[in-house]
Design a protein around this motif. Structure first.
Motif, mmCIF file in Angstrom:
data_model
loop_
_atom_site.group_PDB
_atom_site.id
_atom_site.type_symbol
_atom_site.label_atom_id
_atom_site.label_comp_id
_atom_site.label_asym_id
_atom_site.label_seq_id
_atom_site.Cartn_x
_atom_site.Cartn_y
_atom_site.Cartn_z
ATOM 1 N N TYR A 31 -8.542 -21.395 23.889
ATOM 2 C CA TYR A 31 -7.713 -20.700 24.887
ATOM 3 C C TYR A 31 -6.435 -21.490 25.175
ATOM 4 O O TYR A 31 -5.334 -20.945 25.122
ATOM 5 C CB TYR A 31 -8.550 -20.520 26.165
ATOM 6 C CG TYR A 31 -7.753 -20.165 27.393
ATOM 7 C CD1 TYR A 31 -7.272 -18.872 27.583
ATOM 8 C CD2 TYR A 31 -7.486 -21.128 28.378
ATOM 9 C CE1 TYR A 31 -6.544 -18.551 28.725
ATOM 10 C CE2 TYR A 31 -6.765 -20.806 29.501
ATOM 11 C CZ TYR A 31 -6.294 -19.529 29.677
ATOM 12 O OH TYR A 31 -5.563 -19.213 30.797
ATOM 13 N N TYR A 36 -2.782 -19.934 24.402
ATOM 14 C CA TYR A 36 -2.342 -19.177 25.587
ATOM 15 C C TYR A 36 -0.827 -18.912 25.552
ATOM 16 O O TYR A 36 -0.383 -17.778 25.739
ATOM 17 C CB TYR A 36 -2.727 -19.939 26.863
ATOM 18 C CG TYR A 36 -2.208 -19.296 28.134
ATOM 19 C CD1 TYR A 36 -2.969 -18.348 28.822
ATOM 20 C CD2 TYR A 36 -0.959 -19.629 28.647
ATOM 21 C CE1 TYR A 36 -2.498 -17.751 29.982
ATOM 22 C CE2 TYR A 36 -0.479 -19.040 29.800
ATOM 23 C CZ TYR A 36 -1.247 -18.102 30.476
ATOM 24 O OH TYR A 36 -0.761 -17.514 31.607
ATOM 25 N N PHE A 63 -8.088 -12.458 26.202
ATOM 26 C CA PHE A 63 -9.011 -13.592 26.089
ATOM 27 C C PHE A 63 -10.433 -13.211 26.500
ATOM 28 O O PHE A 63 -11.389 -13.769 25.963
ATOM 29 C CB PHE A 63 -8.475 -14.807 26.854
ATOM 30 C CG PHE A 63 -7.399 -15.521 26.079
ATOM 31 C CD1 PHE A 63 -7.718 -16.327 24.998
ATOM 32 C CD2 PHE A 63 -6.062 -15.344 26.401
ATOM 33 C CE1 PHE A 63 -6.726 -16.959 24.260
ATOM 34 C CE2 PHE A 63 -5.060 -15.975 25.678
ATOM 35 C CZ PHE A 63 -5.394 -16.786 24.594
ATOM 36 N N LEU A 97 -6.216 -13.529 17.358
ATOM 37 C CA LEU A 97 -5.802 -13.258 18.738
ATOM 38 C C LEU A 97 -4.586 -12.328 18.773
ATOM 39 O O LEU A 97 -4.482 -11.455 19.633
ATOM 40 C CB LEU A 97 -5.492 -14.571 19.462
ATOM 41 C CG LEU A 97 -6.718 -15.448 19.749
ATOM 42 C CD1 LEU A 97 -6.297 -16.844 20.201
ATOM 43 C CD2 LEU A 97 -7.616 -14.805 20.809
#
Lengths: 124, 163
Positions: free
Chosen positions: B15, B19, B44, B65
């Motif tokens: 993460y 991010y 997430f 992602l």
């Protein structure tokens, strides 16, 4: 304006500020609960086997109904399903979205037990 | 990634590492800080739910992602109320923030399949092969979409007086 309109957006950068930490806390809480709320189909098979074995020990192969739930499953446009589960008293015990290939999830019981729930179509 | 399936700290590391990049991608797609925060949460949390099904099929964690973020941004773009195109598109004297807002409105006026290729390729710096892997389409499809998307953006730009 520069030659390429998109050039303007290259300078746009995300600064999350406090959000970085807030979201991380939420994720860590969710991570701790994850194994109790979602199961993929592969895991569902294992859970089904586990329940069968438990049933065998507990009642010589007979099926036992521990709790009854009402499951409302609403298909979403993107293939996932919104699932709402109420217990026999009408209290919502699960309200969430299942991914396309999720077929089983579990609910924590008040007394520490876990109920495995598989939404099935009502034949009536 | 394998560790992130079971280990809280490994997922936290995944993460923290991604991010900013995913946030920047979503901010460039939406131009809206509140929407970016909401979408980052969605992305997430979806990653956490599906990390157990992640498989290395020629796609790395960041691209995985990006894929989740692209779907989330496309859903957001479909739901939002369309904003009118700017009366005039930024000129060299336009303050940077205002110019960014105007270009975002132009970008959001395009179909989602054009928004995603333009942003991933030109702004996030993914090459054609990487963009194809993120979107799950053939490289030729990305090339043709890029060409049509550029034309569409230029046309919108001209309509707004930026030509």
């Amino acid at each position: 304006m520069t030659r390429d309109p998109l050039e303007t957006l290259r300078d746009r950068r995300w600064d999350g500020g406090a959000h970085v930490h807030e979201l991380e806390e939420r994720l860590m809480l969710a991570h701790a609960r994850k194994h109790l709320i979602t199961f993929t189909k592969t895991k569902a098979l294992l859970v089904a086997v586990a329940l069968l074995l438990f049933g065998g020990f507990a009642g010589a192969g007979t099926a036992h109904l521990f709790h009854s739930f009402t499951v409302e499953e609403t298909p979403l446009d993107d293939g996932r399903s919104h699932v709402k589960v109420k217990d026999a008293d009408g209290k919502t015990v699960f309200d969430g979205v299942l991914e396309e290939d999720e077929a089983l999830f579990a609910i924590d019981g008040d007394e520490g037990g876990i109920a495995h729930v598989k939404p099935v179509e009502d034949e009536k | 990634m394998a560790a992130a399936r079971r280990d809280r700290e490994a997922f936290a590391e995944l993460y923290r590492r991604h991010y900013d990049a995913i946030g920047t991608y979503l901010y460039r797609r939406t131009g809206d800080a509140d929407a970016t925060r909401d979408l980052l949460s969605d992305v997430f949390l979806a990653a956490l739910r599906t990390v157990g099904r992640f498989r290395w099929r020629g796609i790395g964690a960041r691209h995985w992602l990006y894929r989740i973020a692209t779907r989330a941004a496309n859903r957001w773009a479909r739901r939002r109320r369309p904003a009118p195109l700017p009366d005039e598109v930024a000129c060299p004297r336009t303050p940077p923030l205002e110019a960014q807002e105007q270009v975002t409105r132009l970008l959001l006026s395009l179909p989602a399949r054009f928004q995603e290729v333009l942003t991933l390729h030109y702004l996030e710096g993914l090459d054609v092969a990487e963009t194809a892997r993120v979107l799950g389409v053939a490289r030729g499809t990305v090339k043709s979409r890029l060409s049509r998307a550029r034309d569409a953006l230029r046309a919108r730009f001209a309509e707004g007086g930026g030509a």
